[in-house]
Design an enzyme around this catalytic site. Sequence first.
Site, short mmCIF file in Angstrom:
data_model
loop_
_atom_site.label_atom_id
_atom_site.label_comp_id
_atom_site.label_asym_id
_atom_site.label_seq_id
_atom_site.Cartn_x
_atom_site.Cartn_y
_atom_site.Cartn_z
N GLY A 292 -17.38 5.72 3.31
CA GLY A 292 -16.66 5.09 4.42
C GLY A 292 -16.94 5.79 5.73
O GLY A 292 -16.04 5.97 6.55
N LYS B 260 7.72 2.45 2.26
CA LYS B 260 6.49 1.69 2.54
C LYS B 260 6.84 0.20 2.50
O LYS B 260 7.73 -0.21 1.73
CB LYS B 260 5.43 1.98 1.47
CG LYS B 260 4.04 1.53 1.84
CD LYS B 260 3.31 2.62 2.58
CE LYS B 260 1.92 2.17 3.02
NZ LYS B 260 1.19 3.30 3.64
N GLY C 273 -15.81 4.25 9.06
CA GLY C 273 -14.39 3.93 9.24
C GLY C 273 -13.74 4.79 10.31
O GLY C 273 -14.34 5.72 10.84
N VAL D 169 -11.28 6.96 10.05
CA VAL D 169 -11.14 8.37 9.63
C VAL D 169 -12.52 8.95 9.34
O VAL D 169 -12.87 10.04 9.81
CB VAL D 169 -10.23 8.50 8.39
CG1 VAL D 169 -10.16 9.95 7.94
CG2 VAL D 169 -8.83 7.97 8.68
P1 NAD Z 1 -11.11 1.83 7.95
O1 NAD Z 1 -10.93 0.44 7.47
O2 NAD Z 1 -11.29 2.08 9.42
O3 NAD Z 1 -12.36 2.53 7.22
C1 NAD Z 1 -12.73 2.28 5.92
C2 NAD Z 1 -14.26 2.22 5.90
O4 NAD Z 1 -14.68 2.10 4.55
C3 NAD Z 1 -14.84 1.02 6.66
O5 NAD Z 1 -15.86 1.43 7.53
C4 NAD Z 1 -15.39 0.14 5.53
O6 NAD Z 1 -16.52 -0.62 5.95
C5 NAD Z 1 -15.73 1.17 4.49
N1 NAD Z 1 -15.83 0.64 3.13
C6 NAD Z 1 -15.10 -0.35 2.53
N2 NAD Z 1 -15.53 -0.55 1.26
C7 NAD Z 1 -16.53 0.33 1.05
C8 NAD Z 1 -17.36 0.60 -0.05
N3 NAD Z 1 -17.28 -0.09 -1.20
N4 NAD Z 1 -18.28 1.59 0.07
C9 NAD Z 1 -18.42 2.28 1.22
N5 NAD Z 1 -17.65 2.05 2.31
C10 NAD Z 1 -16.73 1.08 2.23
O7 NAD Z 1 -9.86 2.65 7.38
P2 NAD Z 1 -9.34 4.08 7.82
O8 NAD Z 1 -8.17 3.91 8.71
O9 NAD Z 1 -10.47 4.93 8.24
O10 NAD Z 1 -8.76 4.62 6.43
C11 NAD Z 1 -9.62 5.03 5.38
C12 NAD Z 1 -8.78 5.40 4.16
O11 NAD Z 1 -7.87 6.44 4.50
C13 NAD Z 1 -7.90 4.25 3.64
O12 NAD Z 1 -7.80 4.36 2.25
C14 NAD Z 1 -6.54 4.52 4.28
O13 NAD Z 1 -5.48 3.99 3.49
C15 NAD Z 1 -6.54 6.05 4.25
N6 NAD Z 1 -5.68 6.64 5.28
C16 NAD Z 1 -5.91 6.37 6.59
C17 NAD Z 1 -5.10 6.97 7.56
C18 NAD Z 1 -5.34 6.72 9.02
O14 NAD Z 1 -4.73 7.43 9.86
N7 NAD Z 1 -6.20 5.80 9.39
C19 NAD Z 1 -4.04 7.82 7.18
C20 NAD Z 1 -3.85 8.08 5.82
C21 NAD Z 1 -4.67 7.47 4.88
#
Ligand code: NAD
Length: 376
Positions: free
Chosen positions: A198, A96, A201, A203
């Site tokens: 979330g 990482k 987001g 995911v």
């Molecule tokens: P993203 O930034 O698109 O989505 C995160 C969402 O959470 C956003 O809509 C944000 O507004 C919301 N959020 C932030 N703080 C919040 C709170 N206090 N309460 C409620 N909602 C809140 O990110 P993502 O790519 O969807 O990833 C989400 C999580 O999954 C992260 O922790 C990321 O590390 C993990 N992850 C993502 C992937 C991927 O393929 N995108 C893969 C593995 C792990």
Amino acid sequence: MNKFEQVLIEYLESKHKFAQMVLWNDEKLGLEGSIIIDDTTLGPGLGGTRWCAYPTRTEALVDNSRLARDMTYKLALALGEDSELVKAGVSFGGGKAVLRGEPTQDKGKRKEQLHAYAALVDSIGGRFVTSIDVGTSVDDVITMREVTRWVMGLPQEMGGSGDPSPVTAMGVVWGLKACLEAVYDTASFKDRTIAIQGIAGKVGATLARTLAAEGAIIVGCDIHDAAAQEIAREIGAKLVPPDEIYEQKCDVFSANAFGGVLNDDTIPRLRCRIVAGAANNQLWEPLRHAAMLQERGILHAPEFWINGGGVINVAHEFHPEGYSQERALADVRRIYDRGKEMIEISHKEKMPLYMATIRLAEDRIRRAKAEAKPAN
Ligand code: NAD
């Protein structure tokens, strides 16, 4: 000795040693960071590049080390011996990278910084392969690709695997099916209530849409209010204020926003039988909080198992015959098989699923180490 030096010494003297650690600082471009290659037993260290305003170097380094270790586990589980990719002779260890600071918005400066960072990645010669993470984007991957081939996640029209998020969500759905079977004896989502933190987001939104289409009742929250309203309207979900999501009466609490959400404050408030979502580093203190969830009779799906879909998709860019979505998705489906296997171990050994998952990953690495040893 300052705190930063203390942390470094602690890591260097601990039982677990990283395969390689690079501390980097480009004073002229105003960017610093670290790359940690945690373990290369199964192959080159693979992991995203996170660009984040960590308050201190210590916090950035500690986060990097935790995330790199999780990648080792994630890849050992996501690409098991039965994987399409491993059968074709390709597998990965964990790594990482963390860039410390507010991600630069100025396009010209960002390009210069990413080129410099990509040159650093290139100098490691393929022992570290990186991709997108929090704070970096597909555009950044395209920029870095101008300097190094050791960055993955290009758009599909450029021959890459595209945005990993929908595939991550798909993996969470497979993992959830294994959890539902363990707790309710059926993998059906029909009339199950899922609380999604979330929901707006990348995911969370795909997950909400998929589960709603399969008959689940969705309760969600997000700090991005307008986007949350839009998706709630689309799928008929109920929205609650972010701090109220923990006490929603539901079957599954799914964390898809940020890390550290399972802690002394939130665990007692949960009213669900399963916790399973994509967010990284969900347990504030992993071992203690995994045990606390187990004591409350809640099945917690460790994220380095259930959120492996995205990295499986990216890793498939290395398939000798090129990326094929069909092959990648066949491996994503194995998240379900792996889950069944681990849940069985955790029941048999009466240990939290978190421990069973680590044990399975470590066993695979140990086997690979033993096989690599020359016969006497
Ligand atoms: P993203 O930034 O698109 O989505 C995160 C969402 O959470 C956003 O809509 C944000 O507004 C919301 N959020 C932030 N703080 C919040 C709170 N206090 N309460 C409620 N909602 C809140 O990110 P993502 O790519 O969807 O990833 C989400 C999580 O999954 C992260 O922790 C990321 O590390 C993990 N992850 C993502 C992937 C991927 O393929 N995108 C893969 C593995 C792990």
